[in-house]
Design an enzyme around this catalytic site. Structure first.
Site, short mmCIF file in Angstrom:
data_model
loop_
_atom_site.label_atom_id
_atom_site.label_comp_id
_atom_site.label_asym_id
_atom_site.label_seq_id
_atom_site.Cartn_x
_atom_site.Cartn_y
_atom_site.Cartn_z
N GLY A 1 -5.53 -4.97 -40.16
CA GLY A 1 -6.83 -4.75 -39.52
C GLY A 1 -7.11 -5.72 -38.40
O GLY A 1 -7.76 -5.36 -37.41
N GLU B 1 5.89 1.27 -11.02
CA GLU B 1 7.17 1.28 -10.29
C GLU B 1 8.00 2.53 -10.61
O GLU B 1 9.22 2.48 -10.72
CB GLU B 1 8.00 0.02 -10.59
CG GLU B 1 7.28 -1.29 -10.34
CD GLU B 1 6.94 -1.51 -8.88
OE1 GLU B 1 7.34 -0.70 -8.05
OE2 GLU B 1 6.26 -2.51 -8.58
N GLY C 1 0.82 -1.21 0.00
CA GLY C 1 0.00 0.00 0.00
C GLY C 1 0.85 1.26 0.00
O GLY C 1 1.21 1.76 1.08
N GLU D 1 -1.38 6.90 -3.33
CA GLU D 1 -2.57 7.55 -2.79
C GLU D 1 -3.21 8.41 -3.88
O GLU D 1 -2.59 8.65 -4.94
CB GLU D 1 -2.21 8.40 -1.58
CG GLU D 1 -1.65 7.59 -0.43
CD GLU D 1 -1.45 8.40 0.85
OE1 GLU D 1 -1.75 9.63 0.82
OE2 GLU D 1 -0.99 7.83 1.84
N ARG E 1 -0.47 -15.47 -42.96
CA ARG E 1 -1.28 -14.54 -43.75
C ARG E 1 -0.70 -14.40 -45.16
O ARG E 1 0.50 -14.18 -45.32
CB ARG E 1 -1.29 -13.17 -43.05
CG ARG E 1 -1.95 -12.06 -43.84
CD ARG E 1 -3.44 -12.24 -43.96
NE ARG E 1 -4.07 -11.03 -44.48
CZ ARG E 1 -5.33 -10.95 -44.87
NH1 ARG E 1 -6.11 -12.02 -44.78
NH2 ARG E 1 -5.82 -9.81 -45.32
N ALA F 1 -0.72 11.13 -4.34
CA ALA F 1 0.71 10.80 -4.23
C ALA F 1 0.98 9.47 -4.90
O ALA F 1 0.49 8.43 -4.45
CB ALA F 1 1.14 10.75 -2.76
#
Length: 386
Positions: free
Chosen positions: A341, A364, A123, A126, A270, A129
């Site tokens: 696409g 981080e 934790g 905030e 493809r 912050a």
């Protein structure tokens, strides 16, 4: 100079790859789109002992070397980056407790954290912050043999499962500089006043929750103060975040590797104008750049991980996190372009890789802030480029 994994690391990577290819890759897109929590994958990771990767062996953990630690996040993120997040916050918190906790705290929590019987997160952030941790407003006022905690935390991974949750608080809000008044408390989830108030909707990084937590007059025993000494919280958190930056760099490599794999395979399948699009030079240029950048990022991540093995490595881990995260984003974009696409369709993997890669430059510590960290390390001579 040996750029190869040692025998144990190579075997460990092969084991991780087998798990990811069998248990994560086949379900990732469907479960992510359904918003399904990956309960079975979490159980598989626990069975492999992955919740104990930063827990010392004496407490039942694997205590991996930093390069093996990076391999865990590279391989799991290759399958589904959100799953890596479940392990990431948990492992960072375990590292913090193992490095800085009292012996009583280690004995109380680490054995069950190592098995996944308990899980945790961290934790820090905030509403006002994030990167500037000294700006947090959550306070812990001493009242007898308890701290009374008030505040809020945001973007908390594993919030609904973390028990305990290490929470960064200000035990002395008037301290100058602010970090001298910061501490970490281990708050158990059933403590009155501790409430997970909401899940935050996200562009990517799904599979794990990111939550807001309210702390309303939460009474936490003094014995839950990490290390038993006030004012050490910032240093404790920063030492753990070094491993967090290795984690993010390695996750970025996993995303980039998957983008490369998807682009290469699609280009060979493809067909256009009567031939595989991999025969076209424009596609070959993208594939060549993709492969080069992925391998460069991998070596950077492993180099930073090895630097952590010998102590603090702010410069190396900052460099790796910056470089690898930006490679991941560009790799995802280039893989989408190779798909044309179809790259914009949720029926293919690459759009998820793009959504997940964006977070890597933010988590981080933002890349711009980390550039200043790297610069200061260079100026002080702590990191040398040669």
């Amino acid at each position: 100079m040996d750029f190869n994994l040692n025998e144990d690391q190579a075997e460990f990577k092969a084991l991780l790859r087998q798990f990811v290819d069998k248990e994560i890759v086949p379900v990732a897109r469907e479960w992510e789109q359904a918003g399904r929590y990956p309960t079975e994958i979490v159980a598989g990771m626990a069975e492999m002992g992955l919740f104990g990767i930063t827990v010392p062996e004496e407490y039942g953990g694997l205590d991996l070397d930093p390069v093996s630690f990076a391999l865990v996040f590279e391989e799991i993120a290759r399958g589904w980056m959100g799953i890596a997040g479940i392990l990431g916050s948990h492992s960072l918190a375990c590292r913090l407790i193992a490095m800085h906790g009292t012996e009583e705290q280690k004995q109380k929590y680490l054995p069950e954290l190592a098995t996944g019987q308990r899980r945790t997160g961290i934790g820090l952030t905030e509403p006002d912050a994030g990167t500037d941790l000294q700006g947090i407003r959550t306070t812990a006022r001493l009242d007898g043999d308890h701290y009374v905690v008030n505040g809020a935390k945001m973007w908390i991974t594993n919030a609904r499962y973390a028990n305990p949750l290490p929470v960064l608080v200000k035990t002395d809000p008037s301290a100058s500089p602010a970090h001298r008044g910061m501490s970490v408390l281990l708050i158990e989830s059933d403590t009155p006043g501790f409430e997970v108030t909401k899940d935050i909707p996200k562009l990517g990084y799904k599979g794990t929750e990111s939550c807001e937590i309210l702390l309303d007059n939460v009474r936490v025993p003094v014995s839950q103060l990490v290390g038993g000494v006030e004012g050490k919280g910032m240093q404790q958190v920063l030492s753990a975040l070094e491993w967090g930056r290795v984690n993010i760099a390695a996750r970025s490599v996993g995303i980039a590797q998957r983008a490369h794999d998807e682009a290469l395979a699609y280009s060979q399948q493809r067909r256009a104008f009567g031939q595989p699009i991999s025969d076209f030079q424009a596609i070959q240029l993208k594939l060549g750049e993709l492969g080069t950048q992925v391998q460069a990022a991998r070596l950077m991540a492993y180099w930073a991980a090895d630097a952590v093995r010998t102590g603090r490595a702010d410069g190396a881990t900052g460099m790796a996190k910056i470089f690898c995260s930006e490679v991941a984003l560009q790799a995802a974009i280039d893989a989408m372009k190779v798909h044309g696409g179809y790259g914009y369709s949720t029926e293919f993997e690459v759009e998820r890789l793009y959504r997940d890669s964006i977070l890597m430059s933010i988590g981080e510590g933002t890349n711009d802030v980390l550039r200043t960290v790297v610069a200061k390390s260079l100026i002080k001579g702590e990191t040398v480029v040669r």
